[in-house]
Enzyme design. Structure first.
Site, short mmCIF file in Angstrom:
data_model
loop_
_atom_site.label_atom_id
_atom_site.label_comp_id
_atom_site.label_asym_id
_atom_site.label_seq_id
_atom_site.Cartn_x
_atom_site.Cartn_y
_atom_site.Cartn_z
N ARG A 51 0.80 -1.24 0.00
CA ARG A 51 0.00 0.00 0.00
C ARG A 51 0.83 1.28 0.00
O ARG A 51 0.31 2.35 -0.24
CB ARG A 51 -0.97 0.00 1.16
N LYS A 147 -2.92 -20.10 3.58
CA LYS A 147 -3.70 -20.53 4.72
C LYS A 147 -3.68 -19.43 5.79
O LYS A 147 -2.76 -18.61 5.75
CB LYS A 147 -3.19 -21.85 5.28
N HIS A 177 1.82 -25.91 2.58
CA HIS A 177 3.23 -26.04 2.17
C HIS A 177 3.79 -27.45 2.42
O HIS A 177 4.78 -27.83 1.82
CB HIS A 177 4.10 -24.93 2.78
N LYS A 181 6.73 -30.36 0.19
CA LYS A 181 7.98 -30.91 0.73
C LYS A 181 8.40 -32.13 -0.09
O LYS A 181 7.58 -32.98 -0.42
CB LYS A 181 7.80 -31.31 2.20
N GLU A 215 7.68 -29.53 16.86
CA GLU A 215 8.37 -28.27 16.57
C GLU A 215 9.10 -27.81 17.81
O GLU A 215 8.59 -27.96 18.92
CB GLU A 215 7.36 -27.20 16.18
N ASP A 234 -3.89 -24.77 13.49
CA ASP A 234 -2.63 -24.34 12.90
C ASP A 234 -1.92 -25.48 12.16
O ASP A 234 -1.30 -25.25 11.12
CB ASP A 234 -1.71 -23.81 14.02
N HIS A 239 -1.83 -29.50 7.69
CA HIS A 239 -0.65 -30.29 7.36
C HIS A 239 -0.79 -31.78 7.72
O HIS A 239 -0.50 -32.66 6.91
CB HIS A 239 0.59 -29.72 8.03
N LYS A 339 4.18 -27.60 19.86
CA LYS A 339 5.25 -26.58 19.88
C LYS A 339 6.10 -26.84 21.13
O LYS A 339 5.62 -27.45 22.10
CB LYS A 339 4.64 -25.17 19.99
N LYS A 344 13.05 -30.37 16.55
CA LYS A 344 12.17 -30.31 15.36
C LYS A 344 12.28 -31.65 14.66
O LYS A 344 13.38 -32.09 14.30
CB LYS A 344 12.65 -29.19 14.43
N1 LIG Z 1 4.52 -15.79 7.82
C1 LIG Z 1 4.39 -17.09 7.69
O1 LIG Z 1 5.31 -17.88 7.93
C2 LIG Z 1 3.11 -17.69 7.25
C3 LIG Z 1 2.05 -16.90 6.84
N2 LIG Z 1 0.91 -17.47 6.39
C4 LIG Z 1 -0.21 -16.65 5.93
O2 LIG Z 1 0.23 -15.81 4.86
C5 LIG Z 1 -0.42 -14.56 4.89
C6 LIG Z 1 0.62 -13.48 5.01
O3 LIG Z 1 1.35 -13.68 6.18
P1 LIG Z 1 2.49 -12.71 6.69
O4 LIG Z 1 3.38 -12.33 5.56
O5 LIG Z 1 3.08 -13.35 7.86
O6 LIG Z 1 1.65 -11.46 7.15
P2 LIG Z 1 2.15 -10.00 7.35
O7 LIG Z 1 1.19 -9.37 8.28
O8 LIG Z 1 3.61 -9.95 7.65
O9 LIG Z 1 1.96 -9.38 5.89
C7 LIG Z 1 0.71 -9.19 5.33
C8 LIG Z 1 0.85 -8.18 4.21
O10 LIG Z 1 -0.43 -7.74 3.83
C9 LIG Z 1 -0.37 -6.36 3.61
N3 LIG Z 1 -1.63 -5.67 3.84
C10 LIG Z 1 -2.46 -5.80 4.88
N4 LIG Z 1 -3.52 -4.96 4.71
C11 LIG Z 1 -3.32 -4.29 3.53
C12 LIG Z 1 -4.05 -3.33 2.78
N5 LIG Z 1 -5.24 -2.87 3.18
N6 LIG Z 1 -3.52 -2.89 1.63
C13 LIG Z 1 -2.32 -3.33 1.18
N7 LIG Z 1 -1.59 -4.26 1.83
C14 LIG Z 1 -2.10 -4.74 2.99
C15 LIG Z 1 0.61 -5.84 4.59
O11 LIG Z 1 1.09 -4.63 4.13
P3 LIG Z 1 1.92 -3.63 5.06
O12 LIG Z 1 3.31 -4.19 5.06
O13 LIG Z 1 1.78 -2.36 4.34
O14 LIG Z 1 1.24 -3.66 6.40
C16 LIG Z 1 1.66 -6.95 4.60
O15 LIG Z 1 2.65 -6.71 3.65
C17 LIG Z 1 -1.37 -14.62 6.09
O16 LIG Z 1 -2.63 -15.04 5.65
C18 LIG Z 1 -0.75 -15.69 6.98
O17 LIG Z 1 -1.70 -16.32 7.78
C19 LIG Z 1 0.79 -18.83 6.30
C20 LIG Z 1 1.79 -19.66 6.70
C21 LIG Z 1 3.03 -19.16 7.23
O1 LIG Z 2 1.90 -23.55 8.77
C1 LIG Z 2 2.63 -23.59 9.75
O2 LIG Z 2 3.72 -24.38 9.70
C2 LIG Z 2 4.81 -24.16 10.57
C3 LIG Z 2 5.66 -25.44 10.55
O3 LIG Z 2 6.14 -25.64 9.25
P1 LIG Z 2 7.48 -26.49 9.03
O4 LIG Z 2 7.62 -26.56 7.55
O5 LIG Z 2 8.57 -25.71 9.70
O6 LIG Z 2 7.28 -27.81 9.67
C4 LIG Z 2 4.35 -23.84 11.99
O7 LIG Z 2 5.45 -23.48 12.80
C5 LIG Z 2 3.36 -22.69 11.94
O8 LIG Z 2 2.88 -22.45 13.26
C6 LIG Z 2 2.22 -23.01 11.03
O9 LIG Z 2 1.39 -21.87 10.86
#
Ligand SMILES: NC(=O)C1=CN([C@@H]2O[C@H](COP(=O)(O)OP(=O)(O)OC[C@H]3O[C@@H](n4cnc5c(N)ncnc54)[C@H](OP(=O)(O)O)[C@@H]3O)[C@@H](O)[C@H]2O)C=CC1
Ligand SMILES: O=C1O[C@H](COP(=O)(O)O)[C@@H](O)[C@H](O)[C@H]1O
Length: 489
Positions: A51, A147, A177, A181, A215, A234, A239, A339, A344
């Protein structure tokens, strides 16, 4: 991935949420690796979306920082230069329909677009609406959904319905994911490319199956998200159930996406329901308290940053799962995931039945069973526990358990194991949905998990405490020992 792997078609990969944690940690590094392996079409582009205003150069710096931090090897300068050339940035407030007009002139109708929604699911509808209102959805548009797809059956239907207003199921790629694997893919090969297992994969030969995903990490900084989910939503709903379906499914007619997914859905439909009548027999949930990991003291779940002391969310789940179908009648599947475990480690252990008559009963009242262990991570590989005679003369035969060990690092020495996201992004660009979860799979999995979660919510029992650095609450041992079996540690 070897040399004969197909290069993806030219496409525009649009990364919504490009500044987020997932994009930086996994998605951008995976795209870089695909480029380095020569698997990205020379004409493919990567378009980051967030954004805030960013120039193309500033976006490239953001990408470079992410790669420097998360690619675990020296960056190849040649790949990097090529990768930067592909990168572009479009500023879109995801809830501002008008902002999506900024894609015009950047995207073209004729190219495949892969829209990766790496954002909270609450924004999926807004993104679809924004794309549609600006004429950016065509037959060649694909969408990849991260997810969690919902919090329960009802909320997952809401998300799926919103996306289905704009995309057909064959355009939707739901990520789990674990399906990306290498070792999970190998499980399918092991089952269906080896007659040894193909003919011995049912209740006549197998005693029980254990699927454990332990984990070491705790909740550090993710309390807000995790406490609403708990380990059931989760890890188990997605998974572990996905892995279970691959272990338990019947042979698909071929390797097409829907042939495989049809078989997986049948397994989900055959899972015996767990509800308030059998919840205490079939499940154990736990919550970690403070303890020690690798010699360091770590806080308990309720002491983590942002914690609410009254939380009943589980950080550990153990289940006895029964599959009510012809193949698996009488063969329990024990699932366990938590957890703050001591290490792991994710693995599937298939315990085979003993031979019908024990010829060695003078030395062994019970012969140790054959066990097939599929190590998903770390130390990826497969081993089989067998009985062998110890060499030597003499009348008494001494047996010893030995292992046929097929470790990936020894067997495929110079082969790099691609990250799960790398494989999934590649498959999405190829247009192959086999490694993505179909809507009916998500919904069947929720139906089954909702029964358990509702029964927990209605019971006044709190999750059982277990110290961080242990294998879970003592009750999880009782869950399996009462059936005369024990967990593989
Ligand atoms: N992180 C992980 O390891 C994992 C994440 N997920 C899923 O993936 C998705 C993303 O996760 P994650 O990257 O951790 O989340 P984050 O909160 O780090 O990032 C989400 C992104 O969405 C953007 N965003 C939110 N609202 C708006 C808006 N109104 N307009 C534009 N951009 C917006 C944010 O932008 P801004 O930076 O500007 O706030 C940010 O870049 C989620 O659904 C999460 O559940 C699933 C498995 C693992
Ligand atoms: O989706 C998720 O997976 C990770 C574990 O993934 P792994 O590939 O490292 O086994 C988990 O830690 C997280 O809580 C969950 O959202």
């Amino acid at each position: 991935m070897g040399n004969s792997v197909a290069v993806t078609q030219a496409c525009d990969f649009i990364l919504f949420g490009t500044k987020g944690d997932l994009a930086r940690r996994k998605l951008l590094p995976s795209l870089y690796q695909l480029d380095k392996s020569g698997l990205l079409n020379s004409d493919s582009r990567i378009i980051g979306v967030a954004r805030n205003p960013l120039s193309r150069e500033e976006f490239q710096t953001l990408v470079e920082n992410a790669l420097n931090e998360f690619v675990k090897e020296d960056l190849c300068q040649e790949t990097l230069a090529r990768f930067f050339e592909r990168c572009d940035y479009v500023q879109v407030g995801l809830t501002e329909v008008g902002d999506y007009a900024r894609f015009k002139g950047v995207l073209s109708d004729e190219r495949i677009t892969v829209n990766y929604f790496s954002t909270p699911p609450a924004l999926f509808g807004d993104i679809c609406e924004g794309l549609a209102s600006n004429g950016l959805i065509t037959e060649t548009t694909r969408v990849v959904l991260e997810k969690p797809i919902g919090f329960d059956l009802l909320s997952s239907k809401v998300i799926n319905d919103v996306v289905a207003k704009f995309f057909n199921e064959n355009q939707i790629y739901r990520i789990d994911h674990y399906l990306g694997k290498e070792t999970v893919q190998n499980l399918v090969a092991l089952r269906f490319a080896n007659s040894l297992f193909a003919s011995k994969w049912d209740n006549r030969t197998i005693d029980h199956v254990q699927i454990s995903v332990a984990e070491e990490v705790g909740i550090e900084g993710r309390w807000g998200y995790f406490d609403k989910a708990g380990q059931m939503r989760d890890m188990i709903q997605n998974h572990l159930l996905q892995v279970l379906t691959l272990v338990a499914m019947d042979p698909p007619v071929n390797l097409d996406a829907d042939s495989i997914r049809d078989e997986k859905v049948k397994v989900l439909k055959s899972l015996r329901r767990i509800n308030e009548n059998n919840i205490h027999d079939k499940t154990v949930r736990g919550q970690y308290t403070k303890g020690f990991l690798q010699g360091n003291e770590v806080p308990g779940y309720l002491e983590e940053e942002g914690a609410n002391q009254a939380s009943n969310s589980e950080t550990f789940v153990a289940l006895r799962v029964d599959i009510d179908n012809w193949r698996w009648a009488g063969v329990p599947f024990y699932l366990r995931s938590g957890k703050r475990m001591p290490a792991k480690s994710s693995e599937i252990v298939v315990h085979f039945k003993n031979p019908p008559h024990n010829l060695y009963r003078e030395s062994y009242r019970d012969l140790p069973p054959n066990k097939l262990t599929i190590r998903l991570q770390p130390h990826e590989g497969v081993d089989i526990q067998m009985m062998n005679k110890v060499p030597g003369l003499g009348q008494s035969t001494r047996l010893q358990t030995t292992k046929l060990d097929l470790s990936f690092s020894d067997t495929f020495k110079d082969q790099r194991i691609a990250d799960a996201y790398e494989r999934l992004l590649y498959e999405a660009m190829l247009g192959n949905q086999a490694l993505f979860v179909r809507r009916d799979e998500v919904e069947e999995a929720w139906k089954w998990c909702d029964g358990i979660i509702n029964a927990w919510n209605e019971s006044d029992e709190r999750p059982k405490p277990y110290p961080a650095g242990s294998w879970g609450p003592v009750a999880s041992i009782a869950l399996i020992t009462k059936d005369g079996r024990s967990w593989d540690e």
